[in-house]
Motif scaffolding. Structure first.
Motif, PDB file in Angstrom:
ATOM      1  N   ARG A   1       0.539  -1.365  -0.003  1.00 47.02           N
ATOM      2  CA  ARG A   1       0.017  -0.055  -0.421  1.00 47.02           C
ATOM      3  C   ARG A   1       0.992   1.004   0.096  1.00 47.02           C
ATOM      4  NH1 ARG A   1      -5.079   0.097   1.765  1.00 47.02           N
ATOM      5  NH2 ARG A   1      -6.269  -1.683   2.079  1.00 47.02           N
TER       6      ARG A   1
ATOM      7  N   LYS B   1      -1.449  -0.895  -9.962  1.00 43.07           N
ATOM      8  CA  LYS B   1      -3.066  -1.257  -9.572  1.00 43.07           C
ATOM      9  C   LYS B   1      -2.838  -0.958  -7.302  1.00 43.07           C
ATOM     10  CE  LYS B   1      -4.445  -3.149 -12.949  1.00 43.07           C
ATOM     11  NZ  LYS B   1      -3.465  -1.701 -14.162  1.00 43.07           N
ATOM     12  N   THR B   2      -1.699  -1.216  -6.608  1.00 44.28           N
ATOM     13  CA  THR B   2      -0.997  -0.776  -5.581  1.00 44.28           C
ATOM     14  C   THR B   2      -2.608   0.195  -5.225  1.00 44.28           C
ATOM     15  OG1 THR B   2       1.686  -0.656  -6.282  1.00 44.28           O
ATOM     16  CG2 THR B   2       0.480  -0.383  -4.014  1.00 44.28           C
ATOM     17  N   PRO B   3      -3.263  -0.256  -3.821  1.00 44.78           N
ATOM     18  CA  PRO B   3      -3.447   0.437  -3.334  1.00 44.78           C
ATOM     19  C   PRO B   3      -3.576   1.722  -2.290  1.00 44.78           C
ATOM     20  CG  PRO B   3      -3.946  -1.581  -2.652  1.00 44.78           C
ATOM     21  CD  PRO B   3      -3.055  -1.493  -3.411  1.00 44.78           C
ATOM     22  N   THR B   4      -3.658   3.262  -3.215  1.00 49.14           N
ATOM     23  CA  THR B   4      -3.143   4.578  -2.806  1.00 49.14           C
ATOM     24  C   THR B   4      -3.882   5.593  -2.863  1.00 49.14           C
ATOM     25  OG1 THR B   4      -2.219   4.030  -4.813  1.00 49.14           O
ATOM     26  CG2 THR B   4      -2.348   6.288  -4.189  1.00 49.14           C
TER      27      THR B   4
ATOM     28  N   GLN C   1      -6.629   2.690  -8.368  1.00 56.25           N
ATOM     29  CA  GLN C   1      -7.369   2.302  -7.116  1.00 56.25           C
ATOM     30  C   GLN C   1      -6.475   2.846  -5.704  1.00 56.25           C
ATOM     31  OE1 GLN C   1      -7.712  -2.164  -4.669  1.00 56.25           O
ATOM     32  NE2 GLN C   1      -6.068  -2.482  -7.047  1.00 56.25           N
TER      33      GLN C   1
ATOM     34  N   GLU D   1      -7.887   6.613  -3.102  1.00 56.19           N
ATOM     35  CA  GLU D   1      -8.728   7.658  -2.365  1.00 56.19           C
ATOM     36  C   GLU D   1      -8.004   8.785  -1.914  1.00 56.19           C
ATOM     37  OE1 GLU D   1      -9.688   5.901   1.865  1.00 56.19           O
ATOM     38  OE2 GLU D   1      -9.273   4.603   0.011  1.00 56.19           O
TER      39      GLU D   1
ATOM     40  N   PHE E   1      -5.145   3.891   7.333  1.00 59.39           N
ATOM     41  CA  PHE E   1      -5.207   3.284   6.008  1.00 59.39           C
ATOM     42  C   PHE E   1      -4.472   1.514   5.857  1.00 59.39           C
ATOM     43  CE2 PHE E   1      -3.444   3.033   1.766  1.00 59.39           C
ATOM     44  CZ  PHE E   1      -3.394   2.895   1.366  1.00 59.39           C
TER      45      PHE E   1
ATOM     46  N   ARG F   1      -5.597  -1.214   7.333  1.00 60.96           N
ATOM     47  CA  ARG F   1      -6.881  -2.290   6.571  1.00 60.96           C
ATOM     48  C   ARG F   1      -6.550  -4.052   7.115  1.00 60.96           C
ATOM     49  NH1 ARG F   1      -9.117   2.446   2.230  1.00 60.96           N
ATOM     50  NH2 ARG F   1      -9.583   4.197   4.005  1.00 60.96           N
TER      51      ARG F   1
END
Length: 284
Positions: free
Chosen positions: A126, A225-228, A253, A255, A281, A284
């Motif tokens: 992340r 594609k890494t959650p950011t 991905q 926010e 974050f 999670r």
């Protein structure tokens, strides 16, 4: 029990390929790597030392001096700097036997994390990016921004007044600009070799020959594609807030969390909010 983390008792070094890499480390748990931004006299310690005790309660927190900054040596600048720095962070992870990690990157450090996510997506679980470079371009503001203009003015003529002028573009609340802060920044910036290294690094960032064949990071952001999590000060004068919206549109991905009455140094001006939002974050 409160642990007193100091520069000396958290600092570690290793030599890789003839280049010294320096970092600070504290805490246990899942590895969290904090990457600092750019500028004269900037280091991991100057950027994140006040956040270290909070993150060390929950994470194995690692704060590297990126190549050419702080106490880390500068390897040959044979590549675009963000790509080069990403490779060296991967080498440090190998030394620390860390396969993948959580990352928080500030400004240039955000660009380095994102480049690592492009090059080796398996290594970045992340990423929380504070006023990140690389992932966007300005929509409404001037280029270069006011912050970059003040920065380059200081590098050309490193006076105390010009340091104050640059730091004023970093924060919304100018009460944070104390004599002690300016003294520390001037001492670090005027240390032997620092200004030439900064000029070399910025030269590598903007060298067309090194960027040839490498598309700008923001044009490749759709592949990440890494959650950011994007963290941005609404009053940022270094990488203005309009940058946040293009990055927020392009990353798959993502926010966005914005902070009012806050400049480029979210981790300082909105310290507790930054720590709370980014830790939530990352866990999670």
């Amino acid at each position: 029990m409160t642990i007193d983390y100091t520069y000396e008792n958290t600092r570690k070094t290793v030599e890789i390929g003839g280049v010294t890499l320096s970092w600070h480390e504290a805490g246990e748990g899942e590895p969290l790597i904090l990457l600092h931004g750019s500028g004269p006299g900037v280091s991991a310690w100057s950027n994140f030392r006040h956040n270290l005790p909070v993150f060390a309660r929950r994470f194995r927190t690692i704060m590297p001096d990126m190549p050419g900054f702080g106490a880390s040596g500068l390897p040959e600048l044979d590549d675009y700097y963000a790509t080069l720095a990403a490779r060296w962070i991967a080498l440090l992870m190998d030394h620390l036997e860390i396969g993948s990690a959580l990352f928080t990157g500030n400004s240039m450090g955000g660009a380095v994390v994102a480049e690592l996510a492009v090059l080796h997506p398996e290594r970045v679980r992340r990423m929380a990016l504070i006023g990140s470079g690389g992932l966007s371009v300005g929509i409404f503001g001037t280029d270069p921004s006011e912050g970059f203009l003040r920065l380059f003015e200081f590098l050309d003529d490193p006076t105390r007044d010009r340091m104050i002028g640059w730091v004023k573009t970093m924060v919304y609340d100018h009460r944070l600009i104390t004599d002690a802060l300016i003294d520390e920044r001037m001492k670090n910036a005027l240390a032997e070799g620092v200004i030439p290294r900064m000029k070399a690094i910025f030269g590598a960032m903007f060298n067309p020959a090194l960027r040839r064949g490498v598309a700008p990071l923001w044009t490749r952001s759709g592949t990440i594609k890494t959650p950011t999590l994007l963290l941005w000060g609404r009053d940022d004068r270094m990488l203005p807030y309009d940058h946040a919206h293009l990055a927020n549109r392009l990353l798959p991905q993502v926010e966005l969390h914005s902070f009012s009455r806050c400049g480029h140094w979210v981790q300082i001006e909105r310290k507790s909010d930054f720590e709370r939002v980014s830790a939530e974050f990352h866990t999670r």
